[in-house]
Design an enzyme around this catalytic site. Structure first.
Site, PDB file in Angstrom:
ATOM      1  N   HIS A   1      -0.833   0.575  -9.787  1.00 42.07           N
ATOM      2  CA  HIS A   1      -1.552  -0.345  -8.899  1.00 42.07           C
ATOM      3  C   HIS A   1      -2.219  -1.482  -9.698  1.00 42.07           C
ATOM      4  O   HIS A   1      -3.433  -1.660  -9.664  1.00 42.07           O
ATOM      5  CB  HIS A   1      -2.601   0.419  -8.067  1.00 42.07           C
ATOM      6  CG  HIS A   1      -3.004  -0.350  -6.833  1.00 42.07           C
ATOM      7  ND1 HIS A   1      -3.347   0.246  -5.651  1.00 42.07           N
ATOM      8  CD2 HIS A   1      -3.109  -1.694  -6.590  1.00 42.07           C
ATOM      9  CE1 HIS A   1      -3.663  -0.678  -4.747  1.00 42.07           C
ATOM     10  NE2 HIS A   1      -3.517  -1.859  -5.310  1.00 42.07           N
TER      11      HIS A   1
ATOM     12  N   ARG B   1       0.851  -1.187   0.000  1.00 44.46           N
ATOM     13  CA  ARG B   1       0.000   0.000   0.000  1.00 44.46           C
ATOM     14  C   ARG B   1       0.892   1.243   0.000  1.00 44.46           C
ATOM     15  O   ARG B   1       1.916   1.287   0.717  1.00 44.46           O
ATOM     16  CB  ARG B   1      -0.917   0.022   1.245  1.00 44.46           C
ATOM     17  CG  ARG B   1      -2.111  -0.923   1.139  1.00 44.46           C
ATOM     18  CD  ARG B   1      -3.109  -0.460   0.072  1.00 44.46           C
ATOM     19  NE  ARG B   1      -4.295  -1.293  -0.053  1.00 44.46           N
ATOM     20  CZ  ARG B   1      -4.471  -2.273  -0.948  1.00 44.46           C
ATOM     21  NH1 ARG B   1      -3.506  -2.566  -1.796  1.00 44.46           N
ATOM     22  NH2 ARG B   1      -5.608  -2.940  -1.016  1.00 44.46           N
TER      23      ARG B   1
HETATM   24  N1  LIG Z   1      -0.488  -3.946  -5.518  1.00 45.66           N
HETATM   25  C1  LIG Z   1      -1.532  -4.751  -5.572  1.00 45.66           C
HETATM   26  O1  LIG Z   1      -2.227  -4.841  -6.588  1.00 45.66           O
HETATM   27  C2  LIG Z   1      -1.864  -5.597  -4.365  1.00 45.66           C
HETATM   28  C3  LIG Z   1      -2.503  -6.834  -4.584  1.00 45.66           C
HETATM   29  C4  LIG Z   1      -2.802  -7.619  -3.466  1.00 45.66           C
HETATM   30  C5  LIG Z   1      -2.465  -7.178  -2.183  1.00 45.66           C
HETATM   31  N2  LIG Z   1      -1.853  -5.982  -2.025  1.00 45.66           N
HETATM   32  C6  LIG Z   1      -1.479  -5.509  -0.661  1.00 45.66           C
HETATM   33  O2  LIG Z   1      -0.606  -6.462  -0.090  1.00 45.66           O
HETATM   34  C7  LIG Z   1      -0.951  -6.606   1.288  1.00 45.66           C
HETATM   35  C8  LIG Z   1      -0.433  -7.917   1.822  1.00 45.66           C
HETATM   36  O3  LIG Z   1      -1.215  -8.986   1.342  1.00 45.66           O
HETATM   37  P1  LIG Z   1      -1.032 -10.482   1.909  1.00 45.66           P
HETATM   38  O4  LIG Z   1      -2.154 -11.264   1.344  1.00 45.66           O
HETATM   39  O5  LIG Z   1       0.354 -10.946   1.715  1.00 45.66           O
HETATM   40  O6  LIG Z   1      -1.306 -10.209   3.477  1.00 45.66           O
HETATM   41  P2  LIG Z   1      -0.902 -11.117   4.721  1.00 45.66           P
HETATM   42  O7  LIG Z   1      -0.723 -12.527   4.320  1.00 45.66           O
HETATM   43  O8  LIG Z   1      -1.887 -10.776   5.774  1.00 45.66           O
HETATM   44  O9  LIG Z   1       0.550 -10.565   5.139  1.00 45.66           O
HETATM   45  C9  LIG Z   1       0.704  -9.275   5.670  1.00 45.66           C
HETATM   46  C10 LIG Z   1       2.104  -9.139   6.230  1.00 45.66           C
HETATM   47  O10 LIG Z   1       2.232  -7.805   6.722  1.00 45.66           O
HETATM   48  C11 LIG Z   1       2.708  -7.857   8.065  1.00 45.66           C
HETATM   49  N3  LIG Z   1       2.162  -6.755   8.849  1.00 45.66           N
HETATM   50  C12 LIG Z   1       0.847  -6.447   9.060  1.00 45.66           C
HETATM   51  N4  LIG Z   1       0.728  -5.373   9.880  1.00 45.66           N
HETATM   52  C13 LIG Z   1       1.995  -5.016  10.200  1.00 45.66           C
HETATM   53  C14 LIG Z   1       2.538  -4.003  11.021  1.00 45.66           C
HETATM   54  N5  LIG Z   1       1.756  -3.143  11.690  1.00 45.66           N
HETATM   55  N6  LIG Z   1       3.885  -3.914  11.123  1.00 45.66           N
HETATM   56  C15 LIG Z   1       4.673  -4.764  10.449  1.00 45.66           C
HETATM   57  N7  LIG Z   1       4.228  -5.761   9.657  1.00 45.66           N
HETATM   58  C16 LIG Z   1       2.894  -5.881   9.530  1.00 45.66           C
HETATM   59  C17 LIG Z   1       2.247  -9.196   8.605  1.00 45.66           C
HETATM   60  O11 LIG Z   1       3.051  -9.575   9.701  1.00 45.66           O
HETATM   61  P3  LIG Z   1       2.560 -10.747  10.733  1.00 45.66           P
HETATM   62  O12 LIG Z   1       2.506 -11.998   9.895  1.00 45.66           O
HETATM   63  O13 LIG Z   1       3.616 -10.804  11.779  1.00 45.66           O
HETATM   64  O14 LIG Z   1       1.208 -10.304  11.231  1.00 45.66           O
HETATM   65  C18 LIG Z   1       2.413 -10.075   7.380  1.00 45.66           C
HETATM   66  O15 LIG Z   1       3.747 -10.492   7.273  1.00 45.66           O
HETATM   67  C19 LIG Z   1      -2.474  -6.455   1.300  1.00 45.66           C
HETATM   68  O16 LIG Z   1      -2.952  -6.081   2.569  1.00 45.66           O
HETATM   69  C20 LIG Z   1      -2.698  -5.375   0.258  1.00 45.66           C
HETATM   70  O17 LIG Z   1      -2.678  -4.118   0.895  1.00 45.66           O
HETATM   71  C21 LIG Z   1      -1.548  -5.178  -3.086  1.00 45.66           C
END
Ligand SMILES: NC(=O)c1ccc[n+]([C@@H]2O[C@H](COP(=O)([O-])OP(=O)(O)OC[C@H]3O[C@@H](n4cnc5c(N)ncnc54)[C@H](OP(=O)(O)O)[C@@H]3O)[C@@H](O)[C@H]2O)c1
Length: 317
Positions: free
Chosen positions: A281, A234
């Site tokens: 994005h 993000r």
């Molecule tokens: N560019 C795009 O088109 C696109 C597409 C899809 C997703 N995304 C973004 O990518 C993000 C991640 O997706 P995902 O499915 O991989 O999510 P996920 O499996 O929930 O992984 C999120 C990661 O972020 C860490 N995290 C969360 N809050 C944090 C904090 N306050 N401080 C430090 N680390 C933190 C988590 O750590 P822990 O495991 O220790 O909780 C985990 O390692 C989504 O939320 C979305 O915003 C972007």
């Protein structure tokens, strides 16, 4: 298990695509499935039918679709097909559970992140410009092989990216909110010690109070000269002003799929910053998304119909 939809008087389901039953088998008995792809002024159903909708799968990437929420008084569960649901969360009516699209975008987003890294390391924007300018001026470039890459937000997408990076002979440093020593995951608090030793840092973070501005001036300053900053999570997790300062003098490079703000205005200085590559994005949006998303939708509808807990619970309103 929760009460079955029939018992709650909300047996209907609203999904974004027609033909799911043709492709994936008949819908379960006892529920009626309506379709709304996000077009028009709403699903075109009488309020009486909307009153019976208990489970809604929101159309993917349709801004404003959430305006339907107040017209669904029987809603019990909302399914977003996005992994990041920070905009939907505050709109969630009381008693409604929110389910996200965790996993649906792994292949697509990881592939795009890898593409950004390779493009930046191998100077692809330069070669495209030369192609159009009629130049033929080869030079040696950086590579990804042997680079040390920190994945900050080593979750579902981060793990998919790691698999791809390892295939490219890079070394991966895993970072998440909390340490998981058994998986060699470092806590985000260790970033000041980790950043000086990496060639590439990739942010794959959700937007939440702990991640906004997480990579700011101090963290960027800790990176070695020439390091590449990648963001596919993000936009607000990376401090734009601090990045502009570090790229403006050519010390750092960046490859960004997400920016702050979005959309990035036509005259925004990031667009012309040296060594900055931007995509609008689009990391999650590829052909790899739809088959995974359809599978999740039909599985969730079956769970809903049978009163089983739905997968990917993110929050309860
Ligand atoms: N560019 C795009 O088109 C696109 C597409 C899809 C997703 N995304 C973004 O990518 C993000 C991640 O997706 P995902 O499915 O991989 O999510 P996920 O499996 O929930 O992984 C999120 C990661 O972020 C860490 N995290 C969360 N809050 C944090 C904090 N306050 N401080 C430090 N680390 C933190 C988590 O750590 P822990 O495991 O220790 O909780 C985990 O390692 C989504 O939320 C979305 O915003 C972007």
């Amino acid at each position: 298990m929760h009460d079955t939809p029939a018992a709650t008087g909300a047996p209907d389901v609203l999904v974004p695509w027609a033909g799911l039953d043709t492709r994936h088998g008949p819908w379960p008995e006892g529920i009626r499935v309506h379709v709304w792809d996000g077009g028009g002024d709403g699903p075109g159903l009488p309020q009486e039918a909307l009153d019976r909708v208990g489970f809604w799968v929101l159309p993917y990437a349709v801004p404003g679709a959430e305006a339907l929420l107040p017209r669904l008084p029987g809603l019990r569960a909302a399914q977003s097909l996005s992994a990041g649901v920070e905009k939907l969360l505050p709109l969630l009516p009381e008693g409604v559970s929110l389910h996200n699209g965790r996993g649906l975008h792994d292949a697509s987003t990881a592939e795009h992140a890898l593409g950004l890294i390779l493009a930046a390391q191998r100077d692809l924007p330069r070669w495209v410009a030369d192609q159009h300018a009629g130049r033929w001026e080869p030079h040696f470039t950086r590579s990804l092989a042997d680079c040390r890459v920190a994945i900050v937000g080593h979750g579902s997408i981060g793990a998919a990216l790691e698999r791809r990076l390892l295939a490219c002979e890079a070394e991966v440093v895993r970072v998440a909110r909390r340490a998981r020593p058994e998986e060699d995951v470092h806590p985000v608090a260790a970033l000041p010690e980790l950043l000086p030793g990496v060639d590439v840092v990739v942010l794959v973070l959700p937007e939440n109070p702990g991640t906004v501005g997480l990579l700011g001036a101090a963290e960027l300053a800790a990176l070695p000269d020439g390091a590449l900053v990648v963001n596919v999570g993000r936009g607000r997790t990376l401090d734009t002003e601090a990045l502009l300062a570090e790229t403006g003098n050519g010390r750092l490079r960046a490859a960004l799929d997400v920016t702050d703000p979005e959309p990035l205005p036509a005259a925004h200085p990031l667009r012309s910053a040296p060594g900055v590559l931007i995509t609008p994005h689009v990391a999650g949006g590829s052909d790899a998304f739809r088959p995974h998303a359809e599978r999740l939708v039909v599985d969730q509808v079956r769970r809903y119909a049978s009163g089983e807990p739905l997968a990917n619970l993110f929050a309860r309103g």
